[in-house]
Design a protein around this motif. Structure first.
Motif, PDB file in Angstrom:
ATOM      1  N   SER A 277       7.200  12.528  47.403  1.00 45.47           N
ATOM      2  CA  SER A 277       8.263  11.683  47.962  1.00 45.47           C
ATOM      3  C   SER A 277       9.483  12.506  48.358  1.00 45.47           C
ATOM      4  O   SER A 277      10.223  12.154  49.271  1.00 45.47           O
ATOM      5  N   LYS A 278       9.699  13.623  47.641  1.00 41.34           N
ATOM      6  CA  LYS A 278      10.830  14.504  47.953  1.00 41.34           C
ATOM      7  C   LYS A 278      10.392  15.774  48.670  1.00 41.34           C
ATOM      8  O   LYS A 278      11.235  16.626  48.971  1.00 41.34           O
ATOM      9  N   PHE A 279       9.084  15.929  48.894  1.00 41.89           N
ATOM     10  CA  PHE A 279       8.532  17.118  49.537  1.00 41.89           C
ATOM     11  C   PHE A 279       8.928  18.389  48.782  1.00 41.89           C
ATOM     12  O   PHE A 279       9.509  19.331  49.337  1.00 41.89           O
ATOM     13  N   VAL A 280       8.568  18.407  47.492  1.00 38.85           N
ATOM     14  CA  VAL A 280       8.870  19.546  46.623  1.00 38.85           C
ATOM     15  C   VAL A 280       7.587  19.980  45.917  1.00 38.85           C
ATOM     16  O   VAL A 280       6.885  19.159  45.323  1.00 38.85           O
ATOM     17  N   TYR A 281       7.296  21.281  46.001  1.00 34.88           N
ATOM     18  CA  TYR A 281       6.196  21.878  45.248  1.00 34.88           C
ATOM     19  C   TYR A 281       6.779  22.703  44.105  1.00 34.88           C
ATOM     20  O   TYR A 281       7.698  23.506  44.312  1.00 34.88           O
ATOM     21  N   MET A 282       6.249  22.516  42.882  1.00 40.28           N
ATOM     22  CA  MET A 282       6.565  23.380  41.753  1.00 40.28           C
ATOM     23  C   MET A 282       5.391  24.335  41.553  1.00 40.28           C
ATOM     24  O   MET A 282       4.248  23.880  41.397  1.00 40.28           O
ATOM     25  N   VAL A 283       5.660  25.636  41.588  1.00 46.23           N
ATOM     26  CA  VAL A 283       4.585  26.627  41.537  1.00 46.23           C
ATOM     27  C   VAL A 283       4.935  27.738  40.549  1.00 46.23           C
ATOM     28  O   VAL A 283       6.108  27.914  40.174  1.00 46.23           O
ATOM     29  N   SER A 284       3.916  28.438  40.123  1.00 48.82           N
ATOM     30  CA  SER A 284       4.101  29.671  39.347  1.00 48.82           C
ATOM     31  C   SER A 284       3.540  30.829  40.165  1.00 48.82           C
ATOM     32  O   SER A 284       2.543  30.667  40.876  1.00 48.82           O
ATOM     33  N   TYR A 285       4.193  31.985  40.050  1.00 52.47           N
ATOM     34  CA  TYR A 285       3.790  33.142  40.841  1.00 52.47           C
ATOM     35  C   TYR A 285       3.459  34.300  39.920  1.00 52.47           C
ATOM     36  O   TYR A 285       4.190  34.603  38.974  1.00 52.47           O
ATOM     37  N   GLU A 286       2.330  34.926  40.218  1.00 56.60           N
ATOM     38  CA  GLU A 286       1.927  36.118  39.479  1.00 56.60           C
ATOM     39  C   GLU A 286       1.602  37.204  40.487  1.00 56.60           C
ATOM     40  O   GLU A 286       0.651  37.083  41.260  1.00 56.60           O
ATOM     41  N   ARG A 287       2.419  38.218  40.480  1.00 53.02           N
ATOM     42  CA  ARG A 287       2.246  39.306  41.450  1.00 53.02           C
ATOM     43  C   ARG A 287       0.914  40.018  41.199  1.00 53.02           C
ATOM     44  O   ARG A 287       0.569  40.345  40.057  1.00 53.02           O
ATOM     45  N   ASN A 288       0.194  40.268  42.247  1.00 58.18           N
ATOM     46  CA  ASN A 288      -1.107  40.936  42.145  1.00 58.18           C
ATOM     47  C   ASN A 288      -1.186  41.979  43.254  1.00 58.18           C
ATOM     48  O   ASN A 288      -1.468  41.671  44.406  1.00 58.18           O
ATOM     49  N   ASP A 289      -0.909  43.229  42.887  1.00 57.41           N
ATOM     50  CA  ASP A 289      -0.934  44.301  43.873  1.00 57.41           C
ATOM     51  C   ASP A 289      -2.365  44.536  44.356  1.00 57.41           C
ATOM     52  O   ASP A 289      -3.313  44.518  43.555  1.00 57.41           O
ATOM     53  N   PRO A 290      -2.543  44.758  45.666  1.00 53.61           N
ATOM     54  CA  PRO A 290      -3.897  44.953  46.202  1.00 53.61           C
ATOM     55  C   PRO A 290      -4.515  46.244  45.718  1.00 53.61           C
ATOM     56  O   PRO A 290      -3.827  47.242  45.483  1.00 53.61           O
ATOM     57  N   SER A 291      -5.835  46.214  45.537  1.00 53.32           N
ATOM     58  CA  SER A 291      -6.569  47.402  45.108  1.00 53.32           C
ATOM     59  C   SER A 291      -7.030  48.197  46.320  1.00 53.32           C
ATOM     60  O   SER A 291      -6.901  47.765  47.468  1.00 53.32           O
ATOM     61  N   LEU A 292      -7.568  49.354  46.055  1.00 50.17           N
ATOM     62  CA  LEU A 292      -8.106  50.184  47.124  1.00 50.17           C
ATOM     63  C   LEU A 292      -9.221  49.456  47.861  1.00 50.17           C
ATOM     64  O   LEU A 292      -9.339  49.528  49.087  1.00 50.17           O
ATOM     65  N   TRP A 293     -10.027  48.720  47.083  1.00 45.66           N
ATOM     66  CA  TRP A 293     -11.159  48.026  47.705  1.00 45.66           C
ATOM     67  C   TRP A 293     -10.703  46.891  48.621  1.00 45.66           C
ATOM     68  O   TRP A 293     -11.363  46.574  49.606  1.00 45.66           O
ATOM     69  N   ASP A 294      -9.589  46.253  48.287  1.00 46.06           N
ATOM     70  CA  ASP A 294      -9.062  45.202  49.171  1.00 46.06           C
ATOM     71  C   ASP A 294      -8.754  45.767  50.548  1.00 46.06           C
ATOM     72  O   ASP A 294      -9.017  45.131  51.573  1.00 46.06           O
ATOM     73  N   GLY A 295      -8.188  46.963  50.579  1.00 45.96           N
ATOM     74  CA  GLY A 295      -7.890  47.584  51.856  1.00 45.96           C
ATOM     75  C   GLY A 295      -9.139  47.963  52.617  1.00 45.96           C
ATOM     76  O   GLY A 295      -9.208  47.846  53.840  1.00 45.96           O
ATOM     77  N   ILE A 296     -10.158  48.446  51.871  1.00 46.95           N
ATOM     78  CA  ILE A 296     -11.405  48.849  52.527  1.00 46.95           C
ATOM     79  C   ILE A 296     -12.115  47.650  53.131  1.00 46.95           C
ATOM     80  O   ILE A 296     -12.625  47.703  54.242  1.00 46.95           O
TER      81      ILE A 296
END
Length: 353
Positions: A277-296
Motif C-alpha cells: 500500500s505504501k510501495f515499500v520493500y524491507m530487505v536484508s543485504y549480504e555482500r558476496n564478492d564474485p569468485s574467479l569462476w563467476d568471471g570465467i
C-alpha cells in the motif's frame, strides 16, 4: 525502408503470374479429346453368342455438361487467405470475415491499425482511397500495365484494372477485427466481366497484401520500441521532496514495484517484509564478492557497495516515473555520495528491458 524489402507485392504477383499466362490456367497436353466421337457399341449378329458385358468400367451419364471443357476449363485451385500478420487467423467456422486480426499491442487501437495498413498499402501502390465511411473503405483503380514495342517506341498499355471495397467486422470486446475484401469494379479492354475463379484469386491476393502490410508495420513498431529502450536513460540521480538523494527510474511505479524482486534476487538482497500500500520493500543485504569462476562463466553481475544489513526501498510516483529512496537500518536516507558511488551498477541493474 521500403516494405518490398520484405514482401513482394502479393496482388501483382497473383495477377501477373496467373492472369497473363494462359497456359497456367490449362491442363498440360493436347485437347483432341474434346472433338472425339463416342464409339458405337460392337454389333454382334443375332445368330452368334453375345459377348459378356462388364459394367465395372462403364462411364456414367454426365449431368450439366454446359460448362467449359478443354482449353476453356480453368484448372487452377482457389486461392487461400494466408495469416501472414502476427495475431491474424482464419476462422473456418465464422464466415462473417475472411480473416481476423487479434489485438497484440495494448498501446494501439486495433481498428486504426488495420485501417492505417490499408491506407498505407494503397499509398505505396499509388492508389487513392475514394470512400471512407465508418468501417467501409473503397479504393480507386489498380492498374496492371503491360508494355509493347521497345526502347523509343515502347508503349505502356493498361490491360486490366480493379477497384476494391474493404469492410471491417468488429467484435463487442474490441480486441478482434475482421476484414472482408470485395472486387467491386473490373475493366479489361472492352469488357467489365471477370471469371469467378479469377475474381476470387484477386480478392484473396488483396487480403494477403493487407495482412503482409499489417505485419510489416508491426515489426517496424517493435524495432522502434527496441531502439527507444536502448537509447533511453532509465536511471538518473535525483532527490525527494525533502532534498534527500534518490534515484529517478523511468518506469511507472506499479511496474517498477513488480520488477524489483528480480533485482533483489540477482544482487544478494532478501525481501524480509513489504508494504504494498505504501510501495515499500524491507530487505536484508549480504555482500558476496564474485569468485574467479563467476568471471570465467560470465556470471559476474558486479557488487553493490553497501554494508551488510537491513535496508528499505521506498518507491514514490513522480510524473509517470518512480523516485527510489533507500533507507538504512537507522532509518537514514543513503547519502548522495553513496548513491553516486553505486550509480553505474545500479543504472545497469535497474534497467529491465
Amino acid at each position: 525502408m521500403n516494405r518490398r524489402t520484405f514482401y513482394i507485392s502479393l496482388l501483382t504477383l497473383a495477377v501477373s503470374a496467373c492472369s497473363t499466362v494462359e497456359t497456367r490456367k490449362q491442363a498440360k497436353g493436347e485437347f483432341d479429346y474434346v472433338n472425339e466421337d463416342v464409339p458405337q457399341a460392337l454389333i454382334v449378329p443375332d445368330n452368334l453368342t453375345q459377348p459378356a458385358k462388364e459394367s465395372e468400367y462403364n462411364v456414367p451419364s454426365l449431368q450439366g455438361t454446359a460448362g467449359p471443357v478443354g482449353k476453356e476449363l480453368d484448372i487452377r485451385a482457389p486461392s487461400l487467405v494466408l495469416a501472414l500478420a502476427s495475431g491474424s487467423r482464419v476462422d473456418e467456422f465464422d464466415k462473417s470475415a475472411q480473416i481476423w486480426f487479434d489485438k497484440i499491442d495494448d498501446d494501439s487501437d486495433l481498428q486504426e491499425v488495420v485501417v492505417g495498413a490499408i491506407e498505407n498499402y494503397l499509398a505505396e501502390e499509388g492508389v487513392d482511397l475514394t470512400s471512407k465511411q465508418g468501417t467501409k473503405l473503397e479504393s480507386d483503380w489498380f492498374h496492371q500495365e503491360t508494355k509493347s514495342g521497345f526502347w523509343l517506341w515502347e508503349d505502356v498499355e493498361t490491360s486490366e484494372s480493379w477497384r476494391f471495397k474493404y469492410s471491417l467486422v468488429t467484435k463487442p470486446h474490441g480486441r478482434s477485427i475482421g476484414l472482408n475484401v470485395d472486387l467491386i469494379d473490373y475493366k479489361s479492354g472492352n469488357t467489365s466481366k471477370i471469371d469467378p475463379i479469377e475474381q476470387q484469386r484477386v480478392e484473396m491476393a488483396m487480403i494477403n497484401a493487407i495482412s503482409a502490410q499489417i505485419d510489416y508495420e508491426y515489426r517496424l513498431s517493435l524495432r522502434d520500441q527496441r531502439l527507444a529502450r536502448a537509447n533511453r536513460k532509465v536511471v538518473s540521480m535525483s532527490s525527494d521532496t525533502d532534498g534527500k538523494a534518490a534515484y529517478l527510474v523511468d518506469y511507472p511505479q506499479q511496474e517498477f514495484w513488480e520488477l524489483l524482486p528480480e533485482f533483489f534476487e540477482k544482487y544478494n538482497f532478501s525481501v524480509t517484509d513489504l508494504d504494498e500500500s505504501k510501495f515499500v520493500y524491507m530487505v536484508s543485504y549480504e555482500r558476496n564478492d564474485p569468485s574467479l569462476w563467476d568471471g570465467i562463466w560470465g556470471e559476474d553481475v558486479g557488487v553493490i557497495e553497501l554494508e551488510d544489513g537491513s535496508y528499505e526501498f521506498h518507491l514514490e510516483r513522480q510524473n509517470g516515473k518512480t523516485l527510489l529512496t533507500i533507507f538504512n537500518d537507522q532509518q537514514q536516507v543513503l547519502s548522495e555520495s553513496v548513491l553516486e558511488n553505486n550509480f553505474d551498477i545500479m543504472s545497469s541493474a535497474l534497467t529491465f528491458d
